[in-house]
Design an enzyme around this catalytic site. Sequence first.
Site, PDB file in Angstrom:
ATOM      1  N   TRP A  95       1.257   5.761  -1.431  1.00 27.80           N
ATOM      2  CA  TRP A  95       0.936   6.875  -2.319  1.00 27.80           C
ATOM      3  C   TRP A  95       1.950   7.092  -3.440  1.00 27.80           C
ATOM      4  O   TRP A  95       1.784   7.977  -4.250  1.00 27.80           O
ATOM      5  CB  TRP A  95       0.736   8.147  -1.494  1.00 27.80           C
ATOM      6  CG  TRP A  95      -0.718   8.299  -1.193  1.00 27.80           C
ATOM      7  CD1 TRP A  95      -1.465   7.514  -0.368  1.00 27.80           C
ATOM      8  CD2 TRP A  95      -1.614   9.255  -1.767  1.00 27.80           C
ATOM      9  NE1 TRP A  95      -2.776   7.941  -0.389  1.00 27.80           N
ATOM     10  CE2 TRP A  95      -2.889   9.009  -1.226  1.00 27.80           C
ATOM     11  CE3 TRP A  95      -1.467  10.308  -2.677  1.00 27.80           C
ATOM     12  CZ2 TRP A  95      -4.016   9.763  -1.571  1.00 27.80           C
ATOM     13  CZ3 TRP A  95      -2.583  11.063  -3.004  1.00 27.80           C
ATOM     14  CH2 TRP A  95      -3.830  10.780  -2.465  1.00 27.80           C
ATOM     15  N   TYR A 130       0.824  -1.207   0.000  1.00 26.90           N
ATOM     16  CA  TYR A 130       0.000   0.000   0.000  1.00 26.90           C
ATOM     17  C   TYR A 130       0.861   1.262   0.000  1.00 26.90           C
ATOM     18  O   TYR A 130       1.900   1.293   0.676  1.00 26.90           O
ATOM     19  CB  TYR A 130      -0.867  -0.012   1.255  1.00 26.90           C
ATOM     20  CG  TYR A 130      -1.745   1.197   1.398  1.00 26.90           C
ATOM     21  CD1 TYR A 130      -2.974   1.246   0.758  1.00 26.90           C
ATOM     22  CD2 TYR A 130      -1.336   2.291   2.154  1.00 26.90           C
ATOM     23  CE1 TYR A 130      -3.780   2.364   0.882  1.00 26.90           C
ATOM     24  CE2 TYR A 130      -2.140   3.405   2.276  1.00 26.90           C
ATOM     25  CZ  TYR A 130      -3.363   3.434   1.634  1.00 26.90           C
ATOM     26  OH  TYR A 130      -4.155   4.538   1.752  1.00 26.90           O
TER      27      TYR A 130
END
Length: 830
Positions: free
Chosen positions: A154, A152
């Site tokens: 950004w 996970y």
Amino acid sequence: MSNLDLSRRKTLKTFGALAIMPLIMQTNLFAKSKVSFSVIKDGEILTAAHWGMLKLTIKDGLIVKSEPYQKTSNIKNPLQLHTQDLVYAKDRIKFPYVRKSYLENPDSPKPELRGADEWVRVSYDEAIKLIAKELKKTIKISGNESIFAGSYGWKSPGNMQNARILLHRFMNQIGGFTGSLGDYSTGASQIIMPHVLGSIEVYEQQTSWPLVLEHADVVVIWGANPYSTLKIAWTVSDENGFKYLEELKNSGKKIIFIDPIRNETCKFLDAKWISPRPNTDVALMLGMMYELYTSKKYDQNFLDTYTTGFDKFLPYLLGKTDNVAKTPKWAAKITKIDEKTIKNLAHTLFDNKTMIMSGWGMQRAHHGEQPHWALVTLCAMLGQIGLAGRGFGFSYHYSNGGTPSAKAGILGGINSGTSNGGTGQSWLQKSTNSAFPVARIADALLNPGKTIDHNGSKITYPKIDFIYWVGGNPLVHHQDTNTNLKAWRKPRTVVVNEIYWTPTARMADIVMPVTTIYERDDISMLGDYANLGITPMKKAIEKVEESRNDYEIFSDLAKEFGEDTYKKYTQDKSDLDWIREFYESARSQAIKMDLENLNGVVMKPFDEFWAENKPIFFTQTQEGYDFVRYADFREDPILAPLGTPSGLIEIYSETIEKMNYDDCKAHPMWFEPIEWLGMKEKPAKFHLISTHPENRLHSQLNNTALRNSYSINNREPIWINTKDAKVLGIKTGDLVRVFNKRGQILAGALVSDDVISGVVRLSEGAWYDPFDPLNLNTLDKNGSANVLTIDMPTSKLANGNISHTCLVNIEKFTGKAPELSIFKEPKMQN
Ligand SMILES: Nc1nc2c(c(=O)[nH]1)N[C@H]1C(S)=C(S)[C@@H](COP(=O)(O)OP(=O)(O)OC[C@H]3O[C@@H](n4cnc5c(=O)[nH]c(N)nc54)[C@H](O)[C@@H]3O)O[C@H]1N2
Ligand SMILES: Nc1nc2c(c(=O)[nH]1)N[C@H]1C(S)=C(S)[C@@H](COP(=O)(O)OP(=O)(O)OC[C@H]3O[C@@H](n4cnc5c(=O)[nH]c(N)nc54)[C@H](O)[C@@H]3O)O[C@H]1N2
Ligand SMILES: [Mo]
């Protein structure tokens, strides 16, 4: 002729050369991309990041300046000014490295030394071969399920260099992997909202801002900080949210702000501040609903026509099921907002045309399923859902939600190589067969074989022996760092592709150096909801040292699994081939829709677009301006039903009732969080809220000069209420130790009345910097909030993270301040 023109000519020339190059010479894709165009040595170039389009100035092949490319408002975005720091950071990973003990014996790699061992530089080929060998070994011994590649994070924007999807694409070629479900952002709401509204709600286009500005009299900002959180978007920000925030400020409307912190948005809008104790909003909403019900100020017609289950919720509200009437007085005790304010607030919302904008902070808390469910119920009583500029919205603070949409050609993107693998906010799509809720990672690593409940199903954790992480910083983003560190000692192998020596890269066995966006080609949509345009993200400078694009790393790894795997992975395409394809798919849509005749938007053929190096702007439509969320449903709930079992707003959910969970019942309820200021025996004194940082994107940019503008005493700032600080003998600028039974950090005190007594604010994302990396409960010198937070699920329904539920103690730090080590290179073997 400007330098931009010069670069364009050069590019055209090299394109020509490529076109006539015989196919055989193109087999080495990466050699080919080297000659596909040359990088400008001097001049300006357009590029883009999460924080918007940027204009970079290049001198002698180096970035010397970074500025915003467009101006949509007067609100400044300092994130746009630090590209140089990001590229030339002292802590860039310049070469591939292997942890010493791992290199010595990968079968007995001393995982307890992760984060403390020395690093050994190896050649790129050696690193690729080692990763491939160890992957094959793991697959042979314990199967693909034991590889965790949920990864996970950004990362960076761009439809080609999408680190996470590129990892999944690779793993899917070699037999699959264990992935993750959901995200950290909206873990609770994205699971509960489909039960209530039939849609995920949190990532949906909002009622258009112009309609809010035209029709609403009262705007409530409930637990949101758009002035800060709009500084970035998931793709490349279109930056229009700021413009509307500015218009809201100038509109003269009544703005009410409900948050324990008087944050940047509250100050900017000069809004009326109502400050509940953290995690008590459901009680506040219940108190308001009680007041509306008993004063008959609610829309019975709306409840009858558009909702189901109010009758089953009502006995709870009135206290018939549990002998506790949810009166404003009751709510006042829990929230510490006085009764009169609660009543007035309820009346104000009912008496006026009201829009309630909520952020996501309050659902990142224990029982985080409840706040948005209760808020929808409150809004149903107000009866304004589906009316122009009124109702509620859960995404005005994110990625410029509410900006009227354009008619646009939509770019394609690299996919994960399975029929169900997606490209967008990709954790919402399934690309693997085995997966568990993303924020259960440490639990899964520590408890292989454990079975948990999740949204009506059972999930059993696999035994994870290999972690491959790209584009995320889990040692900073995950709750309860010390437990997380224990968990990260479990697998035999950890590989991380990173740009910097982040706390996560330091916990790896093998580290692969990655390029920044500015060192590679890419392309992106402008904006997440409105599709306002397309921006090229052209390579601005040569790559730094031996860094590689994730695509190159995974292509080379695929090669180690056979020519066939490599072919399937790359489809014989270079980065630029893919980018061209993504662009052309958008272009063919634009041609089909005849955008040129419709509104004069021309999408030129790719080579021209690329050479020109300018964004394409699409035209916003009348439909976009007129968009009202739930207008169709309001118009006709039979013809346009919601996606819930009843087709209506479910105040009571029979689906959830059947799950029979003790921590999430069939209607919204007040549950006491595991830690909060109202609990009987508090384990610590202050409620910590770890907001999203105004001047970073999580941990990204913590290693830039921007840090000098907000750090206090060279640490992450912590806001402490003036009265509390006085009692503690703390002044602004002091070093403080913040601690609880889970861990301890140093932070810099900022004494302020912008946070209520009993609450402290410390933004997430400061890089974890252990004083003694071998000792798990050591002091973090830089101030990473998650050293203190709790690692447990919101409930059995959503299993979201609860980062905003946390009590801490504070004291003035009187010892000798230890020097930071995290922004330098780690220990290398000589
Ligand atoms: N206490 C607390 N914790 C929280 C939250 C909170 O509110 N409070 N919020 C949570 C939320 S909502 C989120 S979304 C998470 C965010 O957590 P993350 O998404 O993990 O945070 P980032 O700092 O953005 O990490 C991205 C990393 O990717 C790297 N990177 C960038 N580009 C590339 C690339 O092209 N390739 C590779 N390989 N790497 C790249 C960057 O250097 C950086 O280290 O944090 C969560 N944690
Ligand atoms: N500049 C910048 N922008 C970002 C990000 C970033 O890191 N930096 N991250 C992006 C990402 S990934 C996400 S998920 C979003 C996050 O967007 P949000 O989740 O909305 O952001 P937060 O800062 O966690 O919380 C917003 C507000 O909620 C308040 N809050 C916390 N707990 C409570 C509570 O119990 N009750 C009430 N009423 N208020 C509460 C906080 O004080 C804060 O002011 O932001 C995005 N935008
Ligand atoms: Mo997030």
